[in-house]
Write a protein that holds these residues in place. Structure first.
Motif, PDB file in Angstrom:
ATOM      1  N   UNK A  96      15.274 -16.460  -9.313  1.00 43.57           N
ATOM      2  CA  UNK A  96      14.374 -15.459  -9.903  1.00 43.57           C
ATOM      3  C   UNK A  96      13.796 -16.000 -11.203  1.00 43.57           C
ATOM      4  N   UNK A  97      12.537 -15.667 -11.449  1.00 35.46           N
ATOM      5  CA  UNK A  97      11.928 -15.866 -12.759  1.00 35.46           C
ATOM      6  C   UNK A  97      11.568 -14.489 -13.306  1.00 35.46           C
ATOM      7  N   UNK A  98      11.417 -14.450 -14.619  1.00 30.22           N
ATOM      8  CA  UNK A  98      11.060 -13.194 -15.272  1.00 30.22           C
ATOM      9  C   UNK A  98       9.724 -13.393 -15.971  1.00 30.22           C
ATOM     10  N   UNK A  99       8.756 -12.579 -15.604  1.00 30.83           N
ATOM     11  CA  UNK A  99       7.467 -12.560 -16.292  1.00 30.83           C
ATOM     12  C   UNK A  99       7.559 -11.476 -17.357  1.00 30.83           C
ATOM     13  N   UNK A 100       7.544 -11.894 -18.613  1.00 35.32           N
ATOM     14  CA  UNK A 100       7.607 -10.957 -19.727  1.00 35.32           C
ATOM     15  C   UNK A 100       6.194 -10.482 -20.025  1.00 35.32           C
ATOM     16  N   UNK A 101       5.980  -9.194 -19.861  1.00 34.46           N
ATOM     17  CA  UNK A 101       4.669  -8.598 -20.097  1.00 34.46           C
ATOM     18  C   UNK A 101       4.561  -8.276 -21.585  1.00 34.46           C
ATOM     19  N   UNK A 102       3.507  -8.730 -22.192  1.00 36.99           N
ATOM     20  CA  UNK A 102       3.335  -8.536 -23.631  1.00 36.99           C
ATOM     21  C   UNK A 102       3.252  -7.058 -23.999  1.00 36.99           C
ATOM     22  N   UNK A 103       2.622  -6.272 -23.149  1.00 38.94           N
ATOM     23  CA  UNK A 103       2.453  -4.842 -23.387  1.00 38.94           C
ATOM     24  C   UNK A 103       2.855  -4.078 -22.127  1.00 38.94           C
ATOM     25  N   UNK A 104       3.129  -2.786 -22.241  1.00 40.36           N
ATOM     26  CA  UNK A 104       3.486  -2.010 -21.042  1.00 40.36           C
ATOM     27  C   UNK A 104       2.345  -2.023 -20.021  1.00 40.36           C
ATOM     28  N   UNK A 105       2.678  -2.216 -18.750  1.00 33.36           N
ATOM     29  CA  UNK A 105       1.622  -2.226 -17.728  1.00 33.36           C
ATOM     30  C   UNK A 105       1.220  -0.808 -17.335  1.00 33.36           C
ATOM     31  N   UNK A 106      -0.017  -0.660 -16.931  1.00 31.17           N
ATOM     32  CA  UNK A 106      -0.510   0.607 -16.407  1.00 31.17           C
ATOM     33  C   UNK A 106       0.082   0.815 -15.016  1.00 31.17           C
ATOM     34  N   UNK A 107       0.747   1.944 -14.761  1.00 32.16           N
ATOM     35  CA  UNK A 107       1.361   2.161 -13.445  1.00 32.16           C
ATOM     36  C   UNK A 107       0.379   2.041 -12.278  1.00 32.16           C
ATOM     37  N   UNK A 108      -0.850   2.469 -12.463  1.00 34.23           N
ATOM     38  CA  UNK A 108      -1.848   2.355 -11.404  1.00 34.23           C
ATOM     39  C   UNK A 108      -2.154   0.900 -11.065  1.00 34.23           C
ATOM     40  N   UNK A 109      -2.176   0.052 -12.084  1.00 30.32           N
ATOM     41  CA  UNK A 109      -2.433  -1.367 -11.853  1.00 30.32           C
ATOM     42  C   UNK A 109      -1.244  -2.033 -11.173  1.00 30.32           C
ATOM     43  N   UNK A 110      -0.023  -1.576 -11.502  1.00 31.38           N
ATOM     44  CA  UNK A 110       1.172  -2.103 -10.823  1.00 31.38           C
ATOM     45  C   UNK A 110       1.096  -1.750  -9.343  1.00 31.38           C
ATOM     46  N   UNK A 111       0.731  -0.508  -9.042  1.00 29.65           N
ATOM     47  CA  UNK A 111       0.611  -0.089  -7.638  1.00 29.65           C
ATOM     48  C   UNK A 111      -0.465  -0.881  -6.918  1.00 29.65           C
ATOM     49  N   UNK A 112      -1.574  -1.134  -7.586  1.00 30.48           N
ATOM     50  CA  UNK A 112      -2.639  -1.932  -6.967  1.00 30.48           C
ATOM     51  C   UNK A 112      -2.154  -3.353  -6.673  1.00 30.48           C
ATOM     52  N   UNK A 113      -1.354  -3.920  -7.571  1.00 30.60           N
ATOM     53  CA  UNK A 113      -0.809  -5.257  -7.353  1.00 30.60           C
ATOM     54  C   UNK A 113       0.110  -5.284  -6.138  1.00 30.60           C
ATOM     55  N   UNK A 114       0.793  -4.180  -5.879  1.00 31.16           N
ATOM     56  CA  UNK A 114       1.679  -4.107  -4.705  1.00 31.16           C
ATOM     57  C   UNK A 114       0.905  -4.336  -3.403  1.00 31.16           C
ATOM     58  N   UNK A 115      -0.391  -4.084  -3.414  1.00 30.45           N
ATOM     59  CA  UNK A 115      -1.205  -4.292  -2.225  1.00 30.45           C
ATOM     60  C   UNK A 115      -1.514  -5.750  -1.940  1.00 30.45           C
ATOM     61  N   UNK A 116      -1.186  -6.617  -2.868  1.00 33.22           N
ATOM     62  CA  UNK A 116      -1.445  -8.054  -2.688  1.00 33.22           C
ATOM     63  C   UNK A 116      -0.280  -8.682  -1.928  1.00 33.22           C
ATOM     64  N   UNK A 117      -0.576  -9.406  -0.870  1.00 37.43           N
ATOM     65  CA  UNK A 117       0.462 -10.058  -0.068  1.00 37.43           C
ATOM     66  C   UNK A 117       0.840 -11.385  -0.720  1.00 37.43           C
ATOM     67  N   UNK A 118       2.075 -11.465  -1.202  1.00 35.78           N
ATOM     68  CA  UNK A 118       2.569 -12.694  -1.812  1.00 35.78           C
ATOM     69  C   UNK A 118       3.809 -13.205  -1.070  1.00 35.78           C
TER      70      UNK A 118
END
Length: 173
Positions: A96-118
């Motif tokens: 596992x790696x940890x991506x440290x987010x500089x600021x709190x993420x917008x929940x809507x943008x997190x949900x949109x990212x979930x739609x990306x197939x990785x």
């Protein structure tokens, strides 16, 4: 109060060099105490009085010293310890790696990212961290720091689990 500073994208190539001895000297010169660094990827632990814009003051000093902007993510010792323990159990069966987010993420943008197939990578946002499996190695990430930044709209810096745990241990010494 003890802080952990993570410098973004330094010492990765011929440009954007920030020697750790110079970083320690700079932070000490800014009247921060007990300054320690860990490896060459821009990790510092120090004591300081909490202030309104500590990150901004440090970023300005870094740019003045090194001649280029150096975004930084700050965490208190308490926040770091929580991040070190915060990896969801369902991700722990792989590296596992940890991506440290500089600021709190917008929940809507997190949900949109979930739609990306990785696939085959798996990830989860917990607070201001994105924990991510790296089944094909960090150099082959489909959900890279650049992709995370673009989709979440926040600056990101990534550290491997070993670095996260080593810094957590530094906080206790």
């Amino acid at each position: 109060m003890i802080f952990v500073a993570l410098l973004h994208a330094v010492n990765l190539g011929a440009r954007r060099k920030v020697p750790m001895a110079d970083l320690r000297a700079l932070l000490t010169g800014l009247r921060l105490a007990e300054v320690r660094t860990y490896i060459q990827s821009g990790n510092a632990v120090f004591s300081a009085d909490p202030e309104t814009d500590l990150r901004g003051r440090l970023e300005a000093a870094l740019e003045a010293q090194f001649g280029f902007p150096v975004p930084m993510t700050l965490r208190t010792a308490h926040e770091w310890r929580e991040a070190a323990r915060g990896c969801p159990a369902h991700l722990r069966d792989e590296a596992v790696v940890v991506a440290f987010l500089r600021d709190p993420p917008d929940p809507g943008r997190v949900e949109a990212l979930r739609g990306r197939d990785v696939t085959p990578e798996r990830w989860e946002v917990v607070g201001q961290q994105l924990y991510q499996t790296v089944p094909e190695g960090i150099r082959n990430l489909r959900l890279s720091a650049a992709v995370i930044e673009r989709h979440l709209g926040v600056k990101v810096t990534v550290r491997n689990e070993r670095t996260v745990q080593t810094i957590a241990a530094m906080l206790d010494t």
